[in-house]
Write a protein that holds these residues in place. Structure first.
Motif, PDB file in Angstrom:
ATOM      1  N   LEU A 176       0.845  -1.185   0.000  1.00 40.17           N
ATOM      2  CA  LEU A 176       0.000   0.000   0.000  1.00 40.17           C
ATOM      3  C   LEU A 176       0.881   1.236   0.000  1.00 40.17           C
ATOM      4  CD1 LEU A 176      -2.809  -0.728   2.643  1.00 40.17           C
ATOM      5  CD2 LEU A 176      -3.123  -0.442   0.181  1.00 40.17           C
ATOM      6  N   ILE A 177       0.477   2.247  -0.758  1.00 42.33           N
ATOM      7  CA  ILE A 177       1.170   3.537  -0.746  1.00 42.33           C
ATOM      8  C   ILE A 177       0.169   4.608  -0.324  1.00 42.33           C
ATOM      9  CG2 ILE A 177       2.480   5.229  -2.074  1.00 42.33           C
ATOM     10  CD1 ILE A 177       3.217   3.023  -4.021  1.00 42.33           C
ATOM     11  N   ASP A 178       0.541   5.398   0.669  1.00 39.78           N
ATOM     12  CA  ASP A 178      -0.265   6.531   1.140  1.00 39.78           C
ATOM     13  C   ASP A 178      -1.746   6.170   1.290  1.00 39.78           C
ATOM     14  OD1 ASP A 178       2.055   7.996   1.158  1.00 39.78           O
ATOM     15  OD2 ASP A 178       1.512   9.340  -0.473  1.00 39.78           O
ATOM     16  N   PRO A 179      -2.080   5.241   2.202  1.00 42.07           N
ATOM     17  CA  PRO A 179      -3.438   4.680   2.274  1.00 42.07           C
ATOM     18  C   PRO A 179      -4.458   5.591   2.966  1.00 42.07           C
ATOM     19  CG  PRO A 179      -2.083   3.705   3.975  1.00 42.07           C
ATOM     20  CD  PRO A 179      -1.168   4.581   3.164  1.00 42.07           C
ATOM     21  N   PHE A 180      -4.788   6.682   2.309  1.00 40.44           N
ATOM     22  CA  PHE A 180      -5.821   7.612   2.767  1.00 40.44           C
ATOM     23  C   PHE A 180      -7.168   7.088   2.261  1.00 40.44           C
ATOM     24  CE2 PHE A 180      -7.984  11.751   1.363  1.00 40.44           C
ATOM     25  CZ  PHE A 180      -8.613  11.959   2.579  1.00 40.44           C
ATOM     26  N   LEU A 181      -7.899   6.415   3.141  1.00 39.54           N
ATOM     27  CA  LEU A 181      -9.183   5.812   2.790  1.00 39.54           C
ATOM     28  C   LEU A 181     -10.327   6.479   3.553  1.00 39.54           C
ATOM     29  CD1 LEU A 181      -8.010   2.078   2.788  1.00 39.54           C
ATOM     30  CD2 LEU A 181      -8.124   3.664   0.846  1.00 39.54           C
TER      31      LEU A 181
ATOM     32  N   LYS B  50     -12.477   0.158   2.215  1.00 41.25           N
ATOM     33  CA  LYS B  50     -12.478   0.603   3.601  1.00 41.25           C
ATOM     34  C   LYS B  50     -11.217   0.094   4.304  1.00 41.25           C
ATOM     35  CE  LYS B  50     -17.519   0.728   3.945  1.00 41.25           C
ATOM     36  NZ  LYS B  50     -18.730   0.192   4.642  1.00 41.25           N
ATOM     37  N   PRO B  51     -10.785   0.812   5.345  1.00 41.50           N
ATOM     38  CA  PRO B  51      -9.550   0.391   6.025  1.00 41.50           C
ATOM     39  C   PRO B  51      -9.581  -1.048   6.514  1.00 41.50           C
ATOM     40  CG  PRO B  51     -10.187   2.576   6.742  1.00 41.50           C
ATOM     41  CD  PRO B  51     -11.305   2.071   5.883  1.00 41.50           C
TER      42      PRO B  51
END
Length: 229
Positions: free
Chosen positions: A23-28, A37-38
């Motif tokens: 994962l890269i920069d996981p802004f969810l 969703k996280p």
């Protein structure tokens, strides 16, 4: 080796490299474009470009649930460990790298700002280079404007460059075209656009200009969409 690249909205990406989930920069959470969703996210490794909340995102929750190793700069990595008790953290700075099971990860410079969600200093913002064991070379630029050292990154022979195009907080379409000129990637994917009104962009125009004005192949992904490299 095929690499699957999935855009999760904003600057968040899921990569599958040889069965390893990155994962890269996981802004969810709070990302209106996110299709994941996280508690659905799977990761063996989480790579962080810089400290802003729309990039650190749900790293802590995902890392604690999955046991993923987090790779970030020194300040962010130490914050994850001291503030949130994450155990599997590898800290880097530009010029350094770490060998992981799928290949090598290095940080580059980026021109932006970087403060952690609690206001503490987040260190220097970064881009992320990935060198797979099969020889592919990928670059996630993070939040940045174009900079001359991109010419040095381009000398590596990039298979993929993922670039912000949203303007206002990062470079826009014109800057990304100049970046592609410097980076000379085989394929370019846009990010950090259309999440909010301030960074709304005409991505079809971007794709036409990349096609007509550069040697790169433009690939535009819908949120949740994937591309095989």
């Amino acid at each position: 080796m095929a690499i699957q690249v999935t855009w999760l909205g904003h600057s968040a990406f899921q990569l599958n490299i040889g069965g390893h989930k990155i994962l890269i920069d996981p802004f969810l959470t709070g990302n209106p474009l996110a299709t994941l969703k996280p508690d659905q996210a799977e990761a063996d490794f989480i790579l962080i470009s810089h400290a802003h909340g729309d990039h650190i995102g749900d790293t802590v929750e995902i890392a604690k649930r999955t046991g993923a190793t987090v790779v970030a700069n020194n300040e962010i990595g130490n914050w994850f460990k001291s503030k949130h008790g994450l155990e599997h953290v590898h800290t880097l700075n530009p010029g350094g790298g770490v060998k992981l099971p799928f290949g090598r990860v290095e940080l580059t410079i980026a021109h932006h700002s970087s403060a952690l969600p609690d206001g503490s200093y987040g260190g220097q913002p970064n881009g992320i280079l990935m060198f797979t064991d099969e020889g592919q070379k990928l670059y996630h630029a993070g939040d940045t404007t174009v900079f001359m050292e991109m010419q040095l990154i381009g000398e590596l022979g990039l298979d993929l460059a993922i670039l912000p195009i949203g303007d206002y907080f990062t470079m826009g379409i014109d800057g990304s075209l100049k970046s592609i000129e410097f980076l000379k990637p085989k394929t370019a994917i846009p990010m950090h656009y259309n999440t909010f009104n301030l960074i709304a962009q005409d991505v079809a125009l971007w794709a036409r200009r990349v096609q007509n004005e550069t040697s790169a192949r433009p690939v535009v992904l819908d949120p949740g969409g994937s591309f095989q490299l």
